[in-house]
Design a protein around this motif. Structure first.
Motif, mmCIF file in Angstrom:
data_model
loop_
_atom_site.group_PDB
_atom_site.id
_atom_site.type_symbol
_atom_site.label_atom_id
_atom_site.label_comp_id
_atom_site.label_asym_id
_atom_site.label_seq_id
_atom_site.Cartn_x
_atom_site.Cartn_y
_atom_site.Cartn_z
ATOM 1 N N GLY A 268 0.807 -1.221 0.000
ATOM 2 C CA GLY A 268 0.000 0.000 0.000
ATOM 3 C C GLY A 268 0.840 1.270 0.000
ATOM 4 O O GLY A 268 2.042 1.231 -0.254
ATOM 5 N N LYS B 38 -6.341 -3.910 9.805
ATOM 6 C CA LYS B 38 -6.932 -3.971 8.465
ATOM 7 C C LYS B 38 -6.917 -2.589 7.792
ATOM 8 O O LYS B 38 -7.342 -1.604 8.376
ATOM 9 C CB LYS B 38 -8.380 -4.468 8.601
ATOM 10 C CG LYS B 38 -9.053 -4.753 7.277
ATOM 11 C CD LYS B 38 -10.464 -5.298 7.515
ATOM 12 C CE LYS B 38 -11.175 -5.623 6.213
ATOM 13 N NZ LYS B 38 -11.264 -4.515 5.279
ATOM 14 N N ASP B 39 -6.417 -2.532 6.561
ATOM 15 C CA ASP B 39 -6.401 -1.302 5.751
ATOM 16 C C ASP B 39 -5.614 -0.157 6.399
ATOM 17 O O ASP B 39 -5.822 1.010 6.059
ATOM 18 C CB ASP B 39 -7.822 -0.800 5.457
ATOM 19 C CG ASP B 39 -8.614 -1.794 4.627
ATOM 20 O OD1 ASP B 39 -7.970 -2.563 3.869
ATOM 21 O OD2 ASP B 39 -9.851 -1.821 4.749
ATOM 22 N N GLU B 40 -4.763 -0.466 7.328
ATOM 23 C CA GLU B 40 -4.021 0.608 7.990
ATOM 24 C C GLU B 40 -2.760 0.918 7.177
ATOM 25 O O GLU B 40 -1.894 0.059 7.031
ATOM 26 C CB GLU B 40 -3.633 0.170 9.403
ATOM 27 C CG GLU B 40 -2.954 1.266 10.209
ATOM 28 C CD GLU B 40 -2.560 0.780 11.609
ATOM 29 O OE1 GLU B 40 -2.730 1.548 12.541
ATOM 30 O OE2 GLU B 40 -2.092 -0.374 11.730
#
Lengths: 556, 175
Positions: free
Chosen positions: A449, A527-529
């Motif tokens: 990410g 999550k999604d961090e």
């Protein structure tokens, strides 16, 4: 886009003739090297390790297709067929000959460009949000005020021999993409309680060997007062900034030493003595400039293009590229597209003449002839119809410009480093190349990410390592390159300086060390961090532990 | 040392003396210390002061109308403090002569004039290396600027644009 009128044109032509004359006088001995040096620097001419380097101003990172083609022509005629986009939205040529530079300047003037104040102890090229006029969170387009400052600061008689260089950045959006807290002066376009638009003025930020986050000197400055207020601020700095030590000469040191309250008091006292009408642009002049930045003639389109949605569904590689490289546009049916200049294994920010021409052609066909340069060393086509993105992606692929890594771990910022720069203490580009190769797998990049790695080859920090999520600073220790890793830096409105996580390491050890940090993040994230959020939540301890384990491993 | 203004080199009508009390010369140039401003000279001799570029405008402000000339030192051409000090003096209403003293280079002449200086006093060697024609040409190198200048004949692009707008707005003006 701004276009030169007869006065702007005459001005840059005069500057070209003046520089030509300065070169002649240097060669005839009328100017000593000591006298010539600041004159050439103020026109962007550096003497580097192997050759002269010419830095061309791309004011607030906005470029037309015609200008880009001229840069390609210069790259082919006077350089080695490529140019390097910098972290200040400029372009550098690394191999021009001094005798050719006046002719290069002439070619630049032909397309409304120059090298004025791209170096030296003066007000440098003004930078701005590369999504100006695009972003939905924009209060007002920052380019008109950036252009006003460009003109006002050009060959300013009072501020061309400052204690040190002076960098100004402007943003008109609430999310800061122009790093205004890391500039000598940062300007945010804001709206006050009464609904009026004005400026919040930040002073004393900067990177370099003493990194500092800027402080607010004026919470709200009415728009028409800007130039007079800047004049007061520059005068206080010119008179009181330190000149005894070049490493303590930036305005951030003055602000730090006397305190922001005292600095503000001195600026306001000076401001009270200035006749604003002699300095400020009148409203008609501001309106004249602003008119050039009116939105282009968009078509009325649905918010979502069905053809675009279908292309994404049918082609996962295209969809992945869109996810990383496309930025939402406030005009329905349009998008802004970032073209990565970070192809795996290539020097960050380099573009060949053929690539420059390809981008110019595509900008003309798909983006109203307009191009932006980002301080991440990428290019942007700001106004593209969603329906055209698939064709654009294919055309970019043919020019080796379709790397789908914008904002990801291989979208690395790096200064030229010891491969070119006379100040560098270590190489930057080969470190960036090695890291890009290590993390080349697109699926893995997406899994990791958003993560910004920034590399500087010396303490002057042109690669902005202090504000990288991961910063890498190349130093020289006992004759060998040594790389210091920092973590947690941030260049946005949440600006933060990275902290050193351990002892310096050798160049070969950098990829493994970064890998360990990334693995630690992947193991501990929620999550999604995103990476930077995880560091804020976790603190440095787990990363330091992983890093020191790696260092012991490397030393064993 | 050689003295030059926008017309070229010229004789210096001021004579440097250690303090204003001495007699003889018609125009004298004395050092200025902020804590001991010079007494008015005897007779109607013109008084000039010579200051370092670190002197603050507030120390000068109470005495400005007594000085026919203020000479500001430039310890090096790269030290631009004198430009700001000149600008402050002009903003404070000083109408006398402003002189820049030091190793300025010709390429700074236009800046000095724009900031309110009238003349430049140069080291001998520099004046030899950069003769008057170089200085006069350098003052004219940029024909119009984005800032308003104190230089006589200085052309402001902002004013030109304003004039062009006014002419265009004039009823019956030529298109």
């Amino acid at each position: 886009m701004y276009r030169y009128d007869e006065f702007d044109d005459a001005f840059v032509r005069d500057r070209v003739a003046q520089f030509r004359d300065q070169v002649t006088r240097r060669l005839s001995g009328g100017l000593t090297e000591d006298e010539f040096k600041p004159l050439r620097l103020k026109n962007g001419v550096y003497l580097q390790l192997h050759a002269y380097m010419l830095r061309i101003a791309i004011p607030y990172g906005t470029l037309s297709a015609r200008q880009m083609r001229q840069l390609a022509r210069i790259a082919e005629t006077y350089d080695r067929g490529y140019g390097h986009f910098t972290t200040r939205q400029n372009l550098q040529f690394n191999w021009p000959k001094l005798r050719d530079i006046p002719d290069i300047l002439e070619l630049l003037a032909d397309v409304g460009m120059h090298c004025i104040q791209t170096s030296g102890n003066c007000i440098r090229n003004v930078t701005a949000d590369h999504f100006a006029g695009v972003a939905a969170d924009e209060i007002e387009d920052p380019r008109p005020v950036a252009e006003l400052i460009r003109q006002w600061s050009s060959l300013h008689p009072e501020f061309d021999y400052l204690p040190r260089k002076f960098k100004i950045a402007v943003t008109g959006a609430t999310h800061d993409r122009a790093a205004i807290l890391a500039h000598d002066v940062g300007i945010a376009i804001v709206r006050n309680a009464a609904g009026e638009i004005g400026y919040r003025i930040i002073v004393g930020g900067g990177l370099g060997r003493t990194p500092m986050i800027g402080k607010v000197v004026r919470e709200f400055l009415p728009k028409p007062e800007l130039l007079a207020y800047l004049e007061a601020m520059m005068r206080v700095y010119n008179l009181e900034g330190r000149r005894d030590n070049k490493y303590k000469a930036r305005v951030k040191i003055l602000v730090h030493e006397i305190g922001i309250e005292e600095f503000r008091a001195r600026v306001e006292a000076e401001y009270a003595t200035i006749d604003g009408s002699a300095t400020n642009a009148d409203p008609a002049e501001a309106a004249r400039i602003a008119a050039y930045f009116a939105p282009p003639a968009y078509e009325t389109l649905p918010a979502e293009s069905p053809a675009f949605a279908a292309a994404k569904a049918a082609n996962p590689a295209f969809a992945a590229w869109v996810e990383n490289n496309v930025f939402p546009h406030r005009q329905p049916g349009y998008a802004a597209l970032t073209i990565s200049l970070k192809a795996i294994g290539q020097p960050p920010g380099d573009a060949s003449a053929a690539q420059m021409r390809a981008v110019a052609d595509l900008a003309e066909r798909y983006s109203f002839g307009e191009i932006r340069v980002t301080h991440h060393q990428n290019l942007v086509l700001p106004h593209v119809r969603q329906a055209d993105l698939f064709a654009l992606w294919q055309a970019l692929g043919a020019a080796d410009l379709a790397e789908a890594n914008v904002g990801l771990i291989t979208d690395i910022i790096a200064c030229p480093g010891l491969d070119y720069c006379a100040l560098a203490t270590a190489r930057s580009i080969p470190i960036a190349q090695a890291l890009a190769k290590r993390f080349a797998d697109p699926a893995r990049q997406r899994e990791i990410g958003p993560l910004e790695i920034k590399i500087s080859g010396c303490i002057n920090a042109c690669g902005h390592h202090h504000v990288g999520h991961i910063g890498i600073l190349g130093l020289e220790k006992r004759g060998a390159e040594s790389y210091q890793i920092t973590l947690g830096g941030d260049a946005t409105e949440n600006a933060a300086l990275g902290e050193i996580i351990g002892p310096g390491i050798a160049a070969e050890a950098v990829p493994d060390a970064i890998e360990r940090l990334v693995e630690t993040y992947l193991a501990l994230r929620e999550k999604d961090e995103p990476f930077i959020a995880a560091i804020r939540r976790l603190g440095l301890a787990p990363f330091k532990a992983a890093f020191s384990g790696e260092v012991r491993h490397a030393a064993a | 040392m050689p003295l030059l203004d926008r017309d070229g080199f010229k004789p210096d009508s001021f004579t440097r003396v250690p303090e204003a009390g001495e007699t003889g010369e018609t125009a004298i140039l004395v050092p200025f210390a902020p804590d001991a401003p010079p007494a008015p000279p005897a007779g109607n001799r013109a008084l000039g002061i010579e200051i370092a570029n670190t002197v603050r405008i507030d120390a000068l402000r109470p005495h400005l109308d007594r000085f026919a000339l203020i000479a500001i030192g430039f310890p090096a051409f790269s030290d631009g403090r004198g430009f700001s000090l000149a600008k402050q003096l002009r903003n404070a209403g000083f109408r006398g002569t402003l002189r820049a003293v030091g190793p300025l280079i010709a390429d700074q002449f236009a800046y000095a004039l724009a900031c309110g200086f009238d003349e430049v006093e140069l080291p001998e060697a520099l004046a030899t290396r950069q003769p008057a024609e170089i200085w006069l040409a350098a003052a004219r190198a940029i024909r119009a600027t984005y800032q308003r200048s104190h230089q006589a004949g200085g052309v402001s692009i902002l004013d030109r644009r304003r004039a062009a707008r006014a002419a265009a707005a004039e009823p019956g003006a030529a298109p």
